[in-house]
Design a protein around this motif. Structure first.
Motif, mmCIF file in Angstrom:
data_model
loop_
_atom_site.group_PDB
_atom_site.id
_atom_site.type_symbol
_atom_site.label_atom_id
_atom_site.label_comp_id
_atom_site.label_asym_id
_atom_site.label_seq_id
_atom_site.Cartn_x
_atom_site.Cartn_y
_atom_site.Cartn_z
ATOM 1 N N PRO A 136 0.845 -1.200 0.000
ATOM 2 C CA PRO A 136 0.000 0.000 0.000
ATOM 3 C C PRO A 136 0.877 1.246 0.000
ATOM 4 C CG PRO A 136 -0.042 -1.075 2.146
ATOM 5 C CD PRO A 136 0.745 -1.954 1.232
ATOM 6 N N PRO A 137 0.347 2.364 -0.491
ATOM 7 C CA PRO A 137 1.106 3.619 -0.470
ATOM 8 C C PRO A 137 1.511 3.977 0.959
ATOM 9 C CG PRO A 137 -0.944 3.868 -1.724
ATOM 10 C CD PRO A 137 -0.973 2.525 -1.079
ATOM 11 N N SER A 138 2.580 4.732 1.084
ATOM 12 C CA SER A 138 3.073 5.156 2.385
ATOM 13 C C SER A 138 1.959 5.834 3.179
ATOM 14 C CB SER A 138 4.246 6.121 2.206
ATOM 15 O OG SER A 138 4.672 6.585 3.457
ATOM 16 N N GLY A 139 1.776 5.419 4.429
ATOM 17 C CA GLY A 139 0.760 6.009 5.285
ATOM 18 C C GLY A 139 -0.619 5.406 5.112
ATOM 19 N N ALA A 140 -0.821 4.525 4.126
ATOM 20 C CA ALA A 140 -2.126 3.902 3.899
ATOM 21 C C ALA A 140 -2.170 2.556 4.616
ATOM 22 C CB ALA A 140 -2.379 3.701 2.401
ATOM 23 N N SER A 141 -3.357 2.145 4.989
ATOM 24 C CA SER A 141 -3.499 0.842 5.627
ATOM 25 C C SER A 141 -3.459 -0.246 4.556
ATOM 26 C CB SER A 141 -4.813 0.783 6.408
ATOM 27 O OG SER A 141 -5.897 0.967 5.524
ATOM 28 N N ALA A 142 -3.270 -1.469 4.973
ATOM 29 C CA ALA A 142 -3.222 -2.599 4.042
ATOM 30 C C ALA A 142 -4.552 -2.715 3.299
ATOM 31 C CB ALA A 142 -2.921 -3.875 4.810
ATOM 32 N N LEU A 143 -4.468 -3.097 2.059
ATOM 33 C CA LEU A 143 -5.670 -3.287 1.258
ATOM 34 C C LEU A 143 -6.369 -4.569 1.690
ATOM 35 C CD1 LEU A 143 -4.195 -2.337 -2.223
ATOM 36 C CD2 LEU A 143 -5.531 -0.903 -0.677
ATOM 37 N N THR A 144 -7.680 -4.526 1.847
ATOM 38 C CA THR A 144 -8.407 -5.698 2.338
ATOM 39 C C THR A 144 -8.713 -6.713 1.249
ATOM 40 O OG1 THR A 144 -10.517 -4.585 2.016
ATOM 41 C CG2 THR A 144 -9.501 -4.399 4.206
ATOM 42 N N HIS A 145 -8.884 -6.265 0.022
ATOM 43 C CA HIS A 145 -9.288 -7.176 -1.041
ATOM 44 C C HIS A 145 -8.151 -7.529 -1.991
ATOM 45 C CE1 HIS A 145 -13.149 -6.168 0.590
ATOM 46 N NE2 HIS A 145 -13.714 -7.070 -0.163
ATOM 47 N N PHE A 146 -6.929 -7.115 -1.618
ATOM 48 C CA PHE A 146 -5.739 -7.474 -2.375
ATOM 49 C C PHE A 146 -4.669 -7.923 -1.400
ATOM 50 C CE2 PHE A 146 -7.900 -5.159 -5.583
ATOM 51 C CZ PHE A 146 -7.425 -5.645 -6.790
ATOM 52 N N GLN A 147 -3.977 -8.992 -1.741
ATOM 53 C CA GLN A 147 -2.882 -9.484 -0.917
ATOM 54 C C GLN A 147 -1.747 -9.837 -1.873
ATOM 55 O OE1 GLN A 147 -3.546 -13.160 1.321
ATOM 56 N NE2 GLN A 147 -2.779 -12.062 3.106
ATOM 57 N N ALA A 148 -0.591 -9.308 -1.621
ATOM 58 C CA ALA A 148 0.564 -9.508 -2.502
ATOM 59 C C ALA A 148 0.201 -9.124 -3.940
ATOM 60 C CB ALA A 148 1.058 -10.952 -2.410
ATOM 61 N N ASP B 167 -11.533 -13.072 4.330
ATOM 62 C CA ASP B 167 -12.026 -14.145 5.194
ATOM 63 C C ASP B 167 -12.839 -13.535 6.328
ATOM 64 O OD1 ASP B 167 -12.468 -16.311 6.847
ATOM 65 O OD2 ASP B 167 -10.371 -16.915 6.964
ATOM 66 N N VAL B 168 -14.139 -13.821 6.361
ATOM 67 C CA VAL B 168 -15.007 -13.279 7.406
ATOM 68 C C VAL B 168 -15.399 -14.345 8.432
ATOM 69 C CG1 VAL B 168 -15.910 -11.431 5.937
ATOM 70 C CG2 VAL B 168 -17.107 -13.640 6.038
ATOM 71 N N SER B 169 -14.735 -15.487 8.400
ATOM 72 C CA SER B 169 -15.132 -16.594 9.272
ATOM 73 C C SER B 169 -14.976 -16.279 10.749
ATOM 74 C CB SER B 169 -14.368 -17.872 8.907
ATOM 75 O OG SER B 169 -12.980 -17.667 8.995
ATOM 76 N N GLU B 170 -14.121 -15.339 11.125
ATOM 77 C CA GLU B 170 -13.938 -14.981 12.531
ATOM 78 C C GLU B 170 -14.859 -13.845 12.977
ATOM 79 O OE1 GLU B 170 -12.002 -16.725 14.656
ATOM 80 O OE2 GLU B 170 -11.626 -18.065 12.958
ATOM 81 N N LYS B 171 -15.577 -13.239 12.052
ATOM 82 C CA LYS B 171 -16.467 -12.135 12.407
ATOM 83 C C LYS B 171 -17.745 -12.673 13.052
ATOM 84 C CE LYS B 171 -16.865 -8.614 9.607
ATOM 85 N NZ LYS B 171 -17.148 -7.839 8.382
ATOM 86 N N ALA B 172 -18.322 -11.880 13.929
ATOM 87 C CA ALA B 172 -19.543 -12.284 14.626
ATOM 88 C C ALA B 172 -20.731 -12.307 13.665
ATOM 89 C CB ALA B 172 -19.831 -11.318 15.769
ATOM 90 N N VAL B 173 -21.561 -13.311 13.839
ATOM 91 C CA VAL B 173 -22.811 -13.392 13.093
ATOM 92 C C VAL B 173 -23.815 -12.510 13.821
ATOM 93 C CG1 VAL B 173 -24.705 -14.919 12.425
ATOM 94 C CG2 VAL B 173 -22.338 -15.703 12.202
ATOM 95 N N THR B 174 -24.269 -11.453 13.138
ATOM 96 C CA THR B 174 -25.226 -10.532 13.740
ATOM 97 C C THR B 174 -26.304 -10.194 12.724
ATOM 98 O OG1 THR B 174 -23.976 -8.569 13.057
ATOM 99 C CG2 THR B 174 -23.463 -9.480 15.239
ATOM 100 N N LEU B 175 -27.395 -9.631 13.225
ATOM 101 C CA LEU B 175 -28.451 -9.147 12.343
ATOM 102 C C LEU B 175 -27.947 -7.899 11.636
ATOM 103 C CD1 LEU B 175 -31.355 -9.147 11.265
ATOM 104 C CD2 LEU B 175 -31.979 -7.771 13.259
ATOM 105 N N ARG B 176 -28.081 -7.887 10.316
ATOM 106 C CA ARG B 176 -27.636 -6.760 9.516
ATOM 107 C C ARG B 176 -28.723 -6.413 8.509
ATOM 108 N NH1 ARG B 176 -21.626 -7.057 9.628
ATOM 109 N NH2 ARG B 176 -21.102 -8.699 11.092
#
Length: 167
Positions: A5-17, A24-33
């Motif tokens: 990612p550009p300097s000062g930007a957070s890691a991209l969520t939908h791109f890796q390397a 991967d959302v398997s660790e996220k809580a199942v909630t009403l949305r």
């Protein structure tokens, strides 16, 4: 394409390397949305007249569009490349003829580890396309506009409500 990612930007969520990935959302809580979206189909006079008179050769555009919007909400992951398939536990698509044209609003619900904003946006978009398809014999000057998220609830990012549109 840069893998970092550009300097000062957070890691991209939908791109890796530098490659696209489904988060991967398997660790996220199942909630009403929930999510609510809207779209508009602007009608030229001849299309409005056909709709109001019930003389559209293809049948009732609003009923067809409502069914198409419901179906679209359930098929979102087939259309949006990195969207997770989520169980749509409820969907409501409403169409109304107003002065500005046909207003479409969809509310989608799930109990899942990720939200349904894309499902609501897909529902109104597919419904709008079906209004166009059903009325295009009356006029090709129909215009689909104003597709936006109105509100969402649930999830880590919390609730959201869109600001009212300026006239």
């Amino acid at each position: 394409m840069s893998a970092e990612p550009p300097s000062g930007a957070s890691a991209l969520t939908h791109f890796q390397a530098g490659r696209p990935r489904m988060v991967d959302v398997s660790e996220k809580a199942v909630t009403l949305r929930t999510a609510t979206a809207e779209a508009w189909v602007r009608l030229p006079p001849e299309a409005r007249a056909a709709l109001e008179a019930g003389t559209n050769a293809k049948g009732d555009p609003l009923v067809v569009a409502q069914l198409a919007g419901l179906s679209g909400s359930k098929r979102t992951a087939d259309l949006i490349t990195l969207c997770h398939p989520v169980p749509v536990t409820g969907a409501d698509v409403r169409l109304a003829l107003e002065d500005a044209g046909v207003r479409i609003e969809a509310t989608v619900r799930t109990t899942a580890p990720t939200g349904v904003e894309m499902e609501a946006l897909t529902a109104v978009s597919v419904a709008a396309l079906n209004v166009y398809d059903m009325l295009k014999a009356a006029s090709k000057a129909l215009e689909i506009t104003g597709v936006r998220l109105l509100a969402k609830t649930g999830g880590k990012s919390g609730d959201y409500t869109a600001a009212p549109r300026q006239p």
